[in-house]
Design a protein around this motif. Sequence first.
Motif, PDB file in Angstrom:
ATOM      1  N   GLN A  49     -34.085 -65.122  24.509  1.00  0.00           N
ATOM      2  CA  GLN A  49     -33.681 -66.288  24.991  1.00  0.00           C
ATOM      3  C   GLN A  49     -34.548 -67.594  24.235  1.00  0.00           C
ATOM      4  O   GLN A  49     -34.086 -68.349  23.766  1.00  0.00           O
TER       5      GLN A  49
ATOM      6  N   GLN B 143     -33.526 -67.944  20.710  1.00  0.00           N
ATOM      7  CA  GLN B 143     -32.307 -68.568  20.597  1.00  0.00           C
ATOM      8  C   GLN B 143     -32.603 -69.963  20.844  1.00  0.00           C
ATOM      9  O   GLN B 143     -31.717 -70.996  20.381  1.00  0.00           O
ATOM     10  N   GLU B 144     -33.228 -70.290  21.912  1.00  0.00           N
ATOM     11  CA  GLU B 144     -33.536 -71.867  22.219  1.00  0.00           C
ATOM     12  C   GLU B 144     -34.452 -72.642  21.180  1.00  0.00           C
ATOM     13  O   GLU B 144     -33.887 -73.572  20.747  1.00  0.00           O
TER      14      GLU B 144
ATOM     15  N   ASN C  84     -34.089 -72.749  15.894  1.00  0.00           N
ATOM     16  CA  ASN C  84     -33.253 -73.872  14.969  1.00  0.00           C
ATOM     17  C   ASN C  84     -33.796 -75.316  15.715  1.00  0.00           C
ATOM     18  O   ASN C  84     -33.181 -76.389  15.405  1.00  0.00           O
TER      19      ASN C  84
ATOM     20  N   ALA D 295     -29.018 -73.196  20.308  1.00  0.00           N
ATOM     21  CA  ALA D 295     -28.382 -72.472  19.159  1.00  0.00           C
ATOM     22  C   ALA D 295     -27.849 -73.420  18.077  1.00  0.00           C
ATOM     23  O   ALA D 295     -27.974 -73.437  16.686  1.00  0.00           O
ATOM     24  N   SER D 296     -27.344 -74.648  18.352  1.00  0.00           N
ATOM     25  CA  SER D 296     -26.918 -75.647  17.546  1.00  0.00           C
ATOM     26  C   SER D 296     -27.925 -76.844  17.544  1.00  0.00           C
ATOM     27  O   SER D 296     -27.147 -77.938  16.835  1.00  0.00           O
ATOM     28  N   SER D 297     -28.868 -76.697  17.901  1.00  0.00           N
ATOM     29  CA  SER D 297     -29.851 -77.948  18.245  1.00  0.00           C
ATOM     30  C   SER D 297     -29.253 -79.095  18.567  1.00  0.00           C
ATOM     31  O   SER D 297     -29.547 -80.185  18.133  1.00  0.00           O
TER      32      SER D 297
END
Length: 231
Positions: free
Chosen positions: A180, A183-184, A187, A209-211
């Motif tokens: 977790q 993932q956070e 990026n 994940a997508s900033s």
Amino acid sequence: MKINHTLIIGLIALTISCGKGKKEIEQEKSQIELRQKEKERIHLEKIEVGKSKLKIDLMNEVDRLKKLLEQEKNNLIQINKFQLGRSSSIKEKQLAKQNKKIRQLTSYIQKLEKEISLTNLRETFDFQNSPEGVINYLFESAKNRDFSKLRNLCDPYGENDIDTRKICLLEMQPTEIQNQFVQEFENGRIIGESKMKSAIAEIEIAIGASSNRLEKIKLVNRMNKWYIESL
């Protein structure tokens, strides 16, 4: 011979304006050194308080987990008992799941106990010379899955919040929790300039994940090194 009082006064003024005497300079230097030693003494005392807080918190968590472990072991005994209408395959799955839970709890307890023994051991690093350096290290540790230095990034005075404590103890957390974090933060990026006020810095970051999720991290300066305080 007539004394020129104006000239004498001028010479005295010139002598005074030339600078402080050697004795005065040494006294000021001594006072500066005393203030610095006092500052360092207070700093070390607060670090000891921080260590005690951490140790107590970890010991309380170990006690809680040990009680939970006993409950899970009792649950294992109940699962292992005969249950009317339950197939052997279902029983095996239940036992496997429960044994996994017990192994994870046992491993976590052992890691926490090891951390308790290391509470007196602290290190500082060059990236802590600036608040941005600490934040960028969080991103880097997520990318590399290297959590070994995170334990040193919480406020040594023990004044950080629970969320940052979880980050600092990430190395001993279950793989799911580590995933977790990765993932956070893998990026993550810093948004704009940090806001500085006294010994506190506030930095806005984009994570996820997508900033695309914005969060603010507060950092605190302790004897010229920066630590995460709240998230």
